[in-house]
Scaffold this active site. Structure first.
Site, PDB file in Angstrom:
ATOM      1  N   HIS A   1       0.856  -1.190   0.000  1.00  0.00           N
ATOM      2  CA  HIS A   1       0.000   0.000   0.000  1.00  0.00           C
ATOM      3  C   HIS A   1       0.892   1.241   0.000  1.00  0.00           C
ATOM      4  CE1 HIS A   1      -3.295   2.588   0.280  1.00  0.00           C
ATOM      5  NE2 HIS A   1      -3.944   2.107   1.332  1.00  0.00           N
TER       6      HIS A   1
ATOM      7  N   TYR B   1      -0.882   7.281   3.210  1.00  0.00           N
ATOM      8  CA  TYR B   1      -0.351   6.436   4.277  1.00  0.00           C
ATOM      9  C   TYR B   1       1.175   6.425   4.196  1.00  0.00           C
ATOM     10  CZ  TYR B   1      -5.243   5.351   4.849  1.00  0.00           C
ATOM     11  OH  TYR B   1      -6.596   5.477   5.056  1.00  0.00           O
TER      12      TYR B   1
ATOM     13  N   ARG C   1     -16.474  -0.442  -3.490  1.00  0.00           N
ATOM     14  CA  ARG C   1     -17.849  -0.183  -3.050  1.00  0.00           C
ATOM     15  C   ARG C   1     -18.878  -0.877  -3.940  1.00  0.00           C
ATOM     16  NH1 ARG C   1     -17.457   6.265  -1.362  1.00  0.00           N
ATOM     17  NH2 ARG C   1     -15.477   6.039  -0.244  1.00  0.00           N
TER      18      ARG C   1
END
Length: 449
Positions: free
Chosen positions: A240, A245, A417
């Site tokens: 990631h 992040y 989603r």
């Protein structure tokens, strides 16, 4: 019917799946029923990455579920649960080509929230390992492939689950010690009040700056987690490196103000990512694919912070592409944004698909073979199919896209989603596109054509 009839052995054509302690037929839902069918669109053609073959190009993107035990005193802290078996297993049951487990932290303070998934406990007897293996085994029983996204949240760590924050009417809510948070151990490439992640007027904890030795330990933590994931049977590892992040924080001059070997120049700012990728590649099988998710742009062009410090933009990502092959990265998962509150973009249409297409074009123009995944606002079968059409070895498909004056914009599509809204998206998309797929064995009568 006698009681013995109930114990009759299953038909020789229906065999039990391996690796799970209960009976379910071995199945392969979501695969093309007739692999020789020439009219099958690329979306439903296999994708081979090293030694792993995905049965179609529809990938479940990582989605934080904030549903693990947060208590540091419990051996099950951060471990995947029955919820994850049901949630991720159902998406495999309905035919996704690859299911990627949510951002899973390599260190306790790398979780976004105390309820996030983790894989830092040592050994195969740990609850984190056992929870992961249960999910992996079920997905494999359905003929699916499973990946895990290894992550560290950096300065965006120690917040509560979003539904708790929304109950207070805010986007995020800091988790203190009373909520199992770690406010004094939120970290980043640079520290201090000026490096607080702020979004929508809601502040996070101030990070402290990681020492050089601590950065090197985070690199080792990624490798240890990757080793455990391999032992659990995971098919794909993803790093990631997006959405603000820790890896993204190191890449960007906006958040990386370090003066050691991990800060300053492009080479130094990418060092953290390069070391993570190399350390993971060194401990996983040669035939295992390594994915990387990036924010291809921070969307800060023209903003004061970019004028002052520079930013990570599409040109930075193009430069990064050049070193991916030497790092052993096989697949670039293209997202964007999430590292600064002043980002400006139009959150509609195919804005991220365009980024993926541009990066794929750069890769192919340079003779590279790194695969590219498009993600973001992809919901419809026709749109998903168009994005990847021609990105295979079928001459007719390639000729078709060339005659249309187009080229594939990605090699696979990732959705998050939409799979929550429509778990059987793969089967529904196949029906819309006229493709005959193998249905789940137990659900077969619902897909009779």
């Amino acid at each position: 019917m006698s009681t013995t009839d109930h114990a009759t052995a299953p038909s020789p054509a229906v065999v039990p799946a391996e690796g799970i302690p209960y009976y379910t037929p071995a199945a392969n839902p979501g695969a093309e029923a007739d692999p020789t069918e020439k009219e099958t669109p690329t979306l439903f053609r296999p994708l081979k990455i090293r030694d792993v073959t995905l049965k179609n190009r529809a990938i479940v993107a990582p989605m934080c579920m904030y549903s693990t035990n947060p208590d540091p005193a419990s051996p099950s802290i951060g471990a995947l649960t029955d919820f994850h078996v049901v949630h991720l297993g159902h998406l495999a049951l309905k035919g996704a080509g690859l299911v990627i487990i949510e951002a899973t932290s390599v260190q306790p303070n790398g979780r976004i929230s105390p309820n996030d998934s983790g894989l830092w406990q040592e050994g195969t007897a740990s609850e984190q390992f056992k929870g992961l293996k249960r999910v992996v085994d079920f997905v494999h029983s359905q003929g699916g492939k499973i990946g895990i996204q290894l992550a560290h949240a950096g300065r965006k760590a120690s917040v509560v689950a979003p539904w708790l924050a929304s109950a207070k009417g805010v986007r995020s809510l800091k988790a203190d010690e009373g909520a199992f948070g770690w406010p004094k151990n939120v970290v980043g490439p640079s520290g201090g009040e000026e490096n607080i992640w702020a979004e929508g007027g809601v502040s996070y904890w101030a990070p402290r700056e990681l020492s050089t030795e601590e950065v090197e330990e985070v690199v080792r933590a990624f490798a240890r987690s990757a080793e455990l994931a391999v032992k659990a049977g995971v098919d794909v590892i993803e790093i990631h490196g997006a959405h603000g992040y820790l890896v993204n924080q190191f890449l960007s001059p906006v958040t990386n103000r370090r003066t050691d070997k991990y800060g300053g120049s492009f080479e130094n700012r990418t060092r953290f990512l390069r070391e993570i990728a190399s350390s993971i590649r060194a401990v996983i099988p040669e035939g295992m694919p390594l994915f990387l998710r990036i924010s291809a742009s921070e969307w800060l062009e023209g903003q004061p912070i970019a004028a002052e410090r520079g930013s990570w933009d599409i040109n930075s990502s193009i430069e990064l592409l050049k070193i991916l092959p030497e790092l052993g990265v096989d697949f670039l998962d293209v997202s964007s944004g999430g590292n600064h509150k002043d980002q400006k973009f139009d959150p509609h249409g195919d804005y991220q698909v365009k980024l993926a297409a541009q990066l794929r074009k750069e890769i192919r123009a340079a003779g590279g073979k790194t695969l590219v995944g498009a993600v973001g606002l992809i919901t419809q079968a026709e749109a998903a199919s168009e994005i990847v059409q021609g990105a295979d070895n079928d001459e007719a498909h390639r000729a078709e896209t060339m005659l249309a004056g187009e080229e594939p914009r990605a090699d696979a599509v990732l959705m998050a989603r939409q799979f929550l809204r429509e778990p059987d998206w793969v089967m529904n998309a196949a029906k819309k596109l006229g493709v005959h797929l193998n249905p789940p064995v137990q659900f077969g009568r619902a897909y009779l054509r």
